[in-house]
Design a protein around this motif. Structure first.
Motif, mmCIF file in Angstrom:
data_model
loop_
_atom_site.group_PDB
_atom_site.id
_atom_site.type_symbol
_atom_site.label_atom_id
_atom_site.label_comp_id
_atom_site.label_asym_id
_atom_site.label_seq_id
_atom_site.Cartn_x
_atom_site.Cartn_y
_atom_site.Cartn_z
ATOM 1 N N LEU A 150 37.722 26.330 34.928
ATOM 2 C CA LEU A 150 36.739 26.884 35.853
ATOM 3 C C LEU A 150 35.449 27.191 35.105
ATOM 4 C CD1 LEU A 150 38.725 29.539 37.955
ATOM 5 C CD2 LEU A 150 37.885 27.320 38.734
ATOM 6 N N TYR A 161 34.619 30.874 38.474
ATOM 7 C CA TYR A 161 35.543 31.983 38.223
ATOM 8 C C TYR A 161 35.157 33.186 39.076
ATOM 9 C CZ TYR A 161 37.738 35.951 35.914
ATOM 10 O OH TYR A 161 38.434 37.108 35.666
ATOM 11 N N GLU A 162 33.873 33.487 39.132
ATOM 12 C CA GLU A 162 33.418 34.610 39.946
ATOM 13 C C GLU A 162 33.620 34.321 41.435
ATOM 14 O OE1 GLU A 162 32.622 37.556 38.869
ATOM 15 O OE2 GLU A 162 32.890 36.889 36.788
ATOM 16 N N TYR A 191 36.016 32.454 42.708
ATOM 17 C CA TYR A 191 37.439 32.650 42.960
ATOM 18 C C TYR A 191 37.759 34.138 43.098
ATOM 19 C CZ TYR A 191 39.336 27.911 42.346
ATOM 20 O OH TYR A 191 39.685 26.600 42.523
ATOM 21 N N LYS A 192 37.200 34.953 42.208
ATOM 22 C CA LYS A 192 37.450 36.386 42.281
ATOM 23 C C LYS A 192 36.972 36.949 43.607
ATOM 24 C CE LYS A 192 36.884 39.207 38.859
ATOM 25 N NZ LYS A 192 36.329 39.936 37.693
ATOM 26 N N ASP A 232 42.305 36.160 41.020
ATOM 27 C CA ASP A 232 41.990 36.479 39.636
ATOM 28 C C ASP A 232 42.924 35.683 38.733
ATOM 29 O OD1 ASP A 232 41.266 37.494 37.233
ATOM 30 O OD2 ASP A 232 41.986 39.532 37.591
ATOM 31 N N GLU A 253 42.922 35.306 35.658
ATOM 32 C CA GLU A 253 43.304 36.041 34.451
ATOM 33 C C GLU A 253 44.548 36.895 34.698
ATOM 34 O OE1 GLU A 253 40.141 38.315 32.769
ATOM 35 O OE2 GLU A 253 38.874 36.560 32.364
ATOM 36 N N HIS A 313 40.545 30.864 31.722
ATOM 37 C CA HIS A 313 40.155 30.410 33.060
ATOM 38 C C HIS A 313 40.499 28.933 33.278
ATOM 39 C CE1 HIS A 313 36.855 33.751 32.805
ATOM 40 N NE2 HIS A 313 38.092 34.237 32.860
#
Length: 224
Positions: A157, A162-163, A165-166, A171, A173, A181
């Motif tokens: 990602l 990544y942000e 997805y969050k 998450d 992680e 990621h």
């Protein structure tokens, strides 16, 4: 950018608030995960993944129970295996595929083919999936990506995604316990008892995966 990541219009994950309990998502309707056309079976998008004829390189990982597992322990038992890489327990389409494979497991067993699931999920996340679906075959936890790299199916990602997805409650992680990621491209490999790939399918489209019927037909055609 790979279409795998597309617009996140998937069924949303009831994922953990950061650091909270991992919860598997609700499953989408099966019609939302169409199988590829038969002519597209065995395609490796972007030439990702091991190709037929290549031997699986050595790797070491653990099962959902934390037991050590390796290339040799999986493929040196005199039994071929169908190795399925899935993105993680946070992915509803992966969970739908896992349920379908679990329900069809007797048909693979009749063909003397072992099913193997691999993801970047940490062991307790992999165990969550195993318990939910009562999976009767190996579920491999590979958060350090040793098996992913051996099969060449690592997807990374970008920081922006990544942000994103969050923002959707995912998450990665929390599921992997790592900050890399990364996770797997949706893929399937038929591996013979000598650890050599005889068939491979790697898709950048996480919603389009070979059906159980298609996988069984590939096994039948391989005459392992």
């Amino acid at each position: 950018m790979r279409k795998l990541l597309g617009v996140l219009t998937m069924v949303l994950v009831t994922a953990p608030a950061w650091g909270g309990e991992l919860t598997l998502p609700a499953l989408p309707d099966a019609s939302k995960m169409p199988a590829p056309a038969d002519a597209a079976l065995g395609v490796r998008d972007g030439d990702a993944g091991l190709a037929p004829g290549e031997a699986v390189p050595p790797f070491a990982a653990v099962t959902h129970e934390g037991k050590a597992v390796s290339r040799d322990s999986l493929f040196k038992q005199g039994k071929p295996a169908l190795v399925i890489f899935y993105r993680g327990g946070w992915c509803p389409y992966c969970n739908l595929q896992i349920r379908q494979l679990t329900e069809a497991y007797p048909q693979f067993a009749e063909r003397n083919v072992e099913l193997v699931l691999i993801s970047a999920d940490k062991t307790d996340a992999a165990a969550t999936a195993q318990r939910r679906y009562d999976i009767p075959f190996p579920v491999i936890s590979d958060p350090t990506l040793a098996a992913h790299e051996a099969f060449r199916v690592v997807m990374a990602l970008t920081p922006e995604l990544y942000e994103t997805y969050k923002g959707y409650g995912i998450d990665v992680e929390a599921w992997s316990g790592q900050t890399h990621h990364k996770f797997a491209l949706s893929s399937a490999f038929l591996v013979d008892a000598q650890g050599v790939v005889t068939w491979a399918h790697v898709s950048e489209d996480y919603k389009r995966r070979p059906s159980v019927a298609q996988l069984l037909s590939v096994i039948d055609a391989a005459r392992l």
